[in-house]
Write a protein that holds these residues in place. Structure first.
Motif, PDB file in Angstrom:
ATOM      1  N   UNK A  52       0.882  -1.067  -0.266  1.00  0.00           N
ATOM      2  CA  UNK A  52      -0.100   0.072  -0.057  1.00  0.00           C
ATOM      3  C   UNK A  52       0.803   1.136   0.007  1.00  0.00           C
ATOM      4  N   UNK A  53       0.796   2.079  -0.921  1.00  0.00           N
ATOM      5  CA  UNK A  53       1.542   3.286  -1.173  1.00  0.00           C
ATOM      6  C   UNK A  53       0.501   4.558  -0.728  1.00  0.00           C
ATOM      7  N   UNK A  54       0.529   5.529   0.288  1.00  0.00           N
ATOM      8  CA  UNK A  54       0.026   6.228   0.450  1.00  0.00           C
ATOM      9  C   UNK A  54       0.370   7.622  -0.229  1.00  0.00           C
ATOM     10  N   UNK A  55      -0.384   8.440  -1.050  1.00  0.00           N
ATOM     11  CA  UNK A  55       0.078   9.370  -1.780  1.00  0.00           C
ATOM     12  C   UNK A  55       1.181   9.048  -2.805  1.00  0.00           C
ATOM     13  N   UNK A  56       0.738   8.378  -3.924  1.00  0.00           N
ATOM     14  CA  UNK A  56       1.287   7.559  -4.683  1.00  0.00           C
ATOM     15  C   UNK A  56       1.761   8.786  -6.009  1.00  0.00           C
TER      16      UNK A  56
ATOM     17  N   UNK B 278       5.055   5.521   2.337  1.00  0.00           N
ATOM     18  CA  UNK B 278       4.304   6.953   2.653  1.00  0.00           C
ATOM     19  C   UNK B 278       5.697   7.806   2.580  1.00  0.00           C
ATOM     20  N   UNK B 279       5.646   8.862   1.435  1.00  0.00           N
ATOM     21  CA  UNK B 279       6.373   9.989   1.349  1.00  0.00           C
ATOM     22  C   UNK B 279       5.345  11.159   1.610  1.00  0.00           C
ATOM     23  N   UNK B 280       5.190  11.609   2.765  1.00  0.00           N
ATOM     24  CA  UNK B 280       4.128  12.438   2.984  1.00  0.00           C
ATOM     25  C   UNK B 280       4.644  13.983   2.933  1.00  0.00           C
ATOM     26  N   UNK B 281       3.475  14.625   2.943  1.00  0.00           N
ATOM     27  CA  UNK B 281       3.815  16.260   2.844  1.00  0.00           C
ATOM     28  C   UNK B 281       4.588  16.744   4.378  1.00  0.00           C
ATOM     29  N   UNK B 282       5.947  16.706   4.206  1.00  0.00           N
ATOM     30  CA  UNK B 282       6.634  16.909   5.600  1.00  0.00           C
ATOM     31  C   UNK B 282       7.268  18.266   5.635  1.00  0.00           C
ATOM     32  N   UNK B 283       6.954  19.255   4.437  1.00  0.00           N
ATOM     33  CA  UNK B 283       7.484  20.728   4.984  1.00  0.00           C
ATOM     34  C   UNK B 283       6.786  21.394   5.686  1.00  0.00           C
ATOM     35  N   UNK B 284       7.605  22.130   6.923  1.00  0.00           N
ATOM     36  CA  UNK B 284       6.834  22.821   7.533  1.00  0.00           C
ATOM     37  C   UNK B 284       6.347  24.136   7.184  1.00  0.00           C
TER      38      UNK B 284
ATOM     39  N   UNK C 119      -1.196  20.093  -6.480  1.00  0.00           N
ATOM     40  CA  UNK C 119       0.317  19.444  -6.093  1.00  0.00           C
ATOM     41  C   UNK C 119       0.727  19.772  -4.636  1.00  0.00           C
ATOM     42  N   UNK C 120       0.239  21.131  -4.060  1.00  0.00           N
ATOM     43  CA  UNK C 120       0.672  21.601  -3.105  1.00  0.00           C
ATOM     44  C   UNK C 120       0.394  20.673  -1.663  1.00  0.00           C
ATOM     45  N   UNK C 121      -0.548  19.795  -2.221  1.00  0.00           N
ATOM     46  CA  UNK C 121      -1.087  18.818  -0.971  1.00  0.00           C
ATOM     47  C   UNK C 121       0.136  17.768  -0.938  1.00  0.00           C
ATOM     48  N   UNK C 122       0.957  17.559  -1.759  1.00  0.00           N
ATOM     49  CA  UNK C 122       2.245  16.676  -1.585  1.00  0.00           C
ATOM     50  C   UNK C 122       3.323  17.061  -0.930  1.00  0.00           C
ATOM     51  N   UNK C 123       3.343  18.395  -0.520  1.00  0.00           N
ATOM     52  CA  UNK C 123       4.382  18.957   0.329  1.00  0.00           C
ATOM     53  C   UNK C 123       4.154  19.746   1.600  1.00  0.00           C
ATOM     54  N   UNK C 124       3.090  20.407   1.706  1.00  0.00           N
ATOM     55  CA  UNK C 124       2.800  21.455   2.656  1.00  0.00           C
ATOM     56  C   UNK C 124       2.182  20.663   3.808  1.00  0.00           C
ATOM     57  N   UNK C 125       3.039  20.549   5.093  1.00  0.00           N
ATOM     58  CA  UNK C 125       2.758  19.720   6.055  1.00  0.00           C
ATOM     59  C   UNK C 125       2.241  20.139   7.443  1.00  0.00           C
ATOM     60  N   UNK C 126       2.140  21.710   7.525  1.00  0.00           N
ATOM     61  CA  UNK C 126       1.619  22.355   8.642  1.00  0.00           C
ATOM     62  C   UNK C 126       2.904  22.303   9.725  1.00  0.00           C
ATOM     63  N   UNK C 127       2.559  22.643  11.093  1.00  0.00           N
ATOM     64  CA  UNK C 127       3.676  23.003  11.942  1.00  0.00           C
ATOM     65  C   UNK C 127       4.519  21.624  12.151  1.00  0.00           C
ATOM     66  N   UNK C 128       5.733  21.697  12.028  1.00  0.00           N
ATOM     67  CA  UNK C 128       6.661  20.882  11.930  1.00  0.00           C
ATOM     68  C   UNK C 128       6.637  19.984  10.975  1.00  0.00           C
ATOM     69  N   UNK C 129       5.768  20.221   9.983  1.00  0.00           N
ATOM     70  CA  UNK C 129       5.717  19.200   8.822  1.00  0.00           C
ATOM     71  C   UNK C 129       4.909  17.941   9.003  1.00  0.00           C
TER      72      UNK C 129
ATOM     73  N   UNK D 144      -0.094  16.121   8.345  1.00  0.00           N
ATOM     74  CA  UNK D 144      -0.684  14.978   7.709  1.00  0.00           C
ATOM     75  C   UNK D 144      -0.355  13.766   8.189  1.00  0.00           C
ATOM     76  N   UNK D 145       1.079  13.522   8.307  1.00  0.00           N
ATOM     77  CA  UNK D 145       1.688  12.451   8.797  1.00  0.00           C
ATOM     78  C   UNK D 145       1.039  11.957  10.223  1.00  0.00           C
ATOM     79  N   UNK D 146       0.721  12.839  11.053  1.00  0.00           N
ATOM     80  CA  UNK D 146       0.056  12.546  12.266  1.00  0.00           C
ATOM     81  C   UNK D 146      -1.305  11.818  12.291  1.00  0.00           C
ATOM     82  N   UNK D 147      -1.793  12.017  11.109  1.00  0.00           N
ATOM     83  CA  UNK D 147      -3.372  11.612  11.028  1.00  0.00           C
ATOM     84  C   UNK D 147      -3.337  10.139  10.557  1.00  0.00           C
ATOM     85  N   UNK D 148      -2.031   9.841  10.127  1.00  0.00           N
ATOM     86  CA  UNK D 148      -1.966   8.487   9.542  1.00  0.00           C
ATOM     87  C   UNK D 148      -1.342   7.434  10.452  1.00  0.00           C
ATOM     88  N   UNK D 149      -0.164   8.072  11.173  1.00  0.00           N
ATOM     89  CA  UNK D 149       0.503   7.105  12.090  1.00  0.00           C
ATOM     90  C   UNK D 149      -0.313   6.114  13.055  1.00  0.00           C
TER      91      UNK D 149
END
Length: 220
Positions: free
Chosen positions: A48-52, A120-126, A141-151, A154-159
């Motif tokens: 399973x790839x998230x954000x392919x 998972x290569x998430x949107x990790x940019x702070x 495309x912005x959804x692939x890099x904009x990661x919110x505070x500390x980047x 989005x990752x924290x929603x999936x972990x």
């Protein structure tokens, strides 16, 4: 060394809407190639790839595993990315099954403890939190890099769902950068979900001034 998947079918216009494979993509490919023998010997049934995005990573995994009975699932919230992933699967003869959705929400119940490989290569940019939220809502495309505070927005929603999805011997590959607080990710996954991790690949760059090297991307 395995070749990078053939993405010659994608055009500049596609990359106006879909993340173009870059250094973070290639370090993820490096990590998969490094683990190639273990991945093949595990005979994974579901990947399973998230954000392919372009489909590059799942196609590369397919080239590692070769002819197999693996089901390659891909999700992306971006409709352009879904089309590109499907096209890349055809181009590289890897049967990608692509679902347009946020993260893996419709699959969590169905795939309980069944996924052998998660990528998972998430949107990790702070960024500002609102910027990350807006990027997801705009599904471009912005959804692939904009990661919110500390980047990590989005990752924290999936972990929290990783332990529910992974099979007993499953592997989870996550791209992270220093600003994401990698040690904290590892601690939380261990304490909250009994999942241990180790950095499996790193990429080093020369700093803008002098000869100091700093760690950039890391795969957990």
């Amino acid at each position: 060394m395995l070749p990078t998947p053939d993405l010659s079918h994608l055009r500049a216009e596609d990359y106006n809407h879909v993340y173009e494979p870059a250094e973070d993509t290639f370090i993820l490919l490096d990590a998969l190639e490094q683990d190639a023998e273990q991945l093949k010997s595990s005979k994974p049934r579901i990947a399973l790839e998230i954000g392919s995005g372009s489909g590059c990573v799942s196609c590369f995994l397919g080239s590692i595993l070769g002819p197999s009975e693996t089901l390659y699932l891909c999700t992306d919230i971006n409709p352009h990315a879904c089309k590109c992933s499907i096209a890349s699967g055809r181009q590289n003869k890897v049967p990608l099954e692509v679902l347009r959705t946020s993260l893996a929400h419709p699959l969590i119940g169905r795939l309980h403890n069944s996924v052998d490989i998660i990528l998972f290569n998430p949107p990790y940019v702070p960024t500002l939190y609102d910027e990350a939220l807006g990027a997801q809502e705009n599904t471009d495309v912005e959804g692939s890099w904009a990661g919110g505070q500390d980047g990590m927005a989005i990752t924290d929603q999936f972990l929290p769902h990783i332990a529910d999805l992974l099979s007993p011997h499953g592997r989870f590959y996550l791209v992270a950068i220093a600003q994401n607080n990698v040690s904290d990710i590892q601690r939380r996954m261990q304490e909250n979900h009994a999942l241990r991790s180790r950095p499996s690949a790193t990429r080093w760059r020369r700093a803008p001034v002098g000869d100091t090297l700093y760690k950039d991307f890391m795969i957990l």
